[in-house]
Design an enzyme around this catalytic site. Structure first.
Site, PDB file in Angstrom:
ATOM      1  N   GLU A  65      19.181  77.773  56.501  1.00  0.00           N
ATOM      2  CA  GLU A  65      18.943  76.559  57.277  1.00  0.00           C
ATOM      3  C   GLU A  65      17.632  75.894  56.870  1.00  0.00           C
ATOM      4  O   GLU A  65      16.566  76.502  57.011  1.00  0.00           O
ATOM      5  CB  GLU A  65      18.883  76.890  58.773  1.00  0.00           C
ATOM      6  CG  GLU A  65      18.572  75.687  59.649  1.00  0.00           C
ATOM      7  CD  GLU A  65      18.285  76.072  61.093  1.00  0.00           C
ATOM      8  OE1 GLU A  65      18.381  75.189  61.969  1.00  0.00           O
ATOM      9  OE2 GLU A  65      17.960  77.248  61.352  1.00  0.00           O
TER      10      GLU A  65
ATOM     11  N   GLN B 224      24.012  72.456  64.071  1.00  0.00           N
ATOM     12  CA  GLN B 224      23.257  72.555  65.319  1.00  0.00           C
ATOM     13  C   GLN B 224      22.731  71.164  65.688  1.00  0.00           C
ATOM     14  O   GLN B 224      22.565  70.301  64.816  1.00  0.00           O
ATOM     15  CB  GLN B 224      22.099  73.551  65.194  1.00  0.00           C
ATOM     16  CG  GLN B 224      22.579  75.002  65.141  1.00  0.00           C
ATOM     17  CD  GLN B 224      21.463  75.997  64.965  1.00  0.00           C
ATOM     18  OE1 GLN B 224      20.488  75.743  64.261  1.00  0.00           O
ATOM     19  NE2 GLN B 224      21.592  77.168  65.589  1.00  0.00           N
TER      20      GLN B 224
ATOM     21  N   GLU C  96      21.315  73.804  70.290  1.00  0.00           N
ATOM     22  CA  GLU C  96      20.032  74.483  70.183  1.00  0.00           C
ATOM     23  C   GLU C  96      18.920  73.512  70.605  1.00  0.00           C
ATOM     24  O   GLU C  96      18.155  73.014  69.787  1.00  0.00           O
ATOM     25  CB  GLU C  96      19.792  74.992  68.758  1.00  0.00           C
ATOM     26  CG  GLU C  96      18.611  75.945  68.676  1.00  0.00           C
ATOM     27  CD  GLU C  96      18.272  76.361  67.254  1.00  0.00           C
ATOM     28  OE1 GLU C  96      18.007  77.561  67.041  1.00  0.00           O
ATOM     29  OE2 GLU C  96      18.265  75.493  66.359  1.00  0.00           O
TER      30      GLU C  96
END
Length: 270
Positions: A143, A206, A246
């Site tokens: 990520e 996310q 998130e």
């Protein structure tokens, strides 16, 4: 419609961690993610998932000493043995929780270490982890994280993440595309979704509002448009992943704070 997973590290903070599974299920979530499971026995977590009909869709491999400020080991020379033993522990948890995605954090660049050495360590560790995960039927995710929230993090850009994934060539090595981080570093989210999602190398999304990392309906991004776009592109390429929520609820860790901020999700469900 995209499938949304509650991030239990950041949502439902008014509850003890193990009680957050029930809270997420009560709000209609079908999947959950969190940062780290290692403070809890795998059987206890698995029982919560089963008891509330939830899928575990993502968690992180051990990041080193998180409380001391470490943010991953994969790119750190000299920490290879620790990285590998931690990843094997993550695989054991993934088996117990029936979780198919493991996020591997790159780490913060140590002072004085050349970028080329960090990159070589990172890619070697990722190749090893992907091979271990493939044997267990799991995906490894990397990520890009913005340098405002995490100064010094080794991986910050989508194009670099996709270059690494393509260079290593492991089918189960994929990118975790956090639209919050991507907007802060690069912007142009719609173009990047159209560019990367059809290639099969995005394993997970996310979301959070920008700039404050609150609910996705707070801030500068048009998430209804982006959700529609993900639906549109996913329909053409067969992507069936999850979108992890998130974010930090704007109301804070107060009773009902997360649930009260889910108007964006209720509107999405119609």
């Amino acid at each position: 419609m995209p499938r949304f997973a509650a991030n239990l590290t950041m949502l439902y903070g008014e509850h003890p961690f193990l009680d957050r599974f029930a809270a997420a299920a009560a709000d209609g979530f079908e999947g959950v993610e969190f940062l780290f499971p290692y403070a809890f026995a795998p059987a206890d977590l698995a029982a919560r998932l089963r008891g509330h009909g939830l899928a575990q869709v993502l968690f992180n491999a051990p990041p080193g000493d998180w409380d001391a400020g470490e943010r991953g080991l994969a790119a750190l020379p000299g920490r290879e043995d620790e990285f590998r033993s931690g990843f094997l522990q993550a695989l054991d948890y993934a088996e117990a929780l029936d979780c198919t995605r493991l996020h591997v954090m790159a780490g913060l660049a140590p002072a004085g270490v050349e970028r080329a050495r960090l990159q070589a360590t990172y890619e070697a560790n990722l190749a090893w982890a992907a091979a271990q995960a493939a044997a267990a039927g799991r995906d490894v995710l990397i990520e890009p994280i913005n340098p405002r929230d995490m100064p010094g993090y080794v991986l910050t850009r989508q194009d670099e993440a996709h270059r690494i994934v393509q260079a290593l060539g492991a089918p189960n090595l994929k990118v975790q595309m956090d639209l919050y981080h991507c907007q802060i570093v690069e912007g142009d989210l719609a173009t990047r979704i159209r560019e990367h999602l059809p290639g099969g190398r995005i394993g997970h999304f996310q979301i959070a509002g920008v700039p404050m990392r609150h609910e996705p309906d707070l801030g500068e991004l048009n998430f209804p448009y982006l959700f529609d776009l993900i639906d549109e592109v996913a329909a053409t390429c067969g992507w069936q992943g999850w979108i992890g929520c998130e974010y930090r609820p704007a109301r804070g860790a107060v009773a009902g704070g997360t649930s009260a901020g889910l108007g964006w999700l209720r509107a999405r469900r119609g």
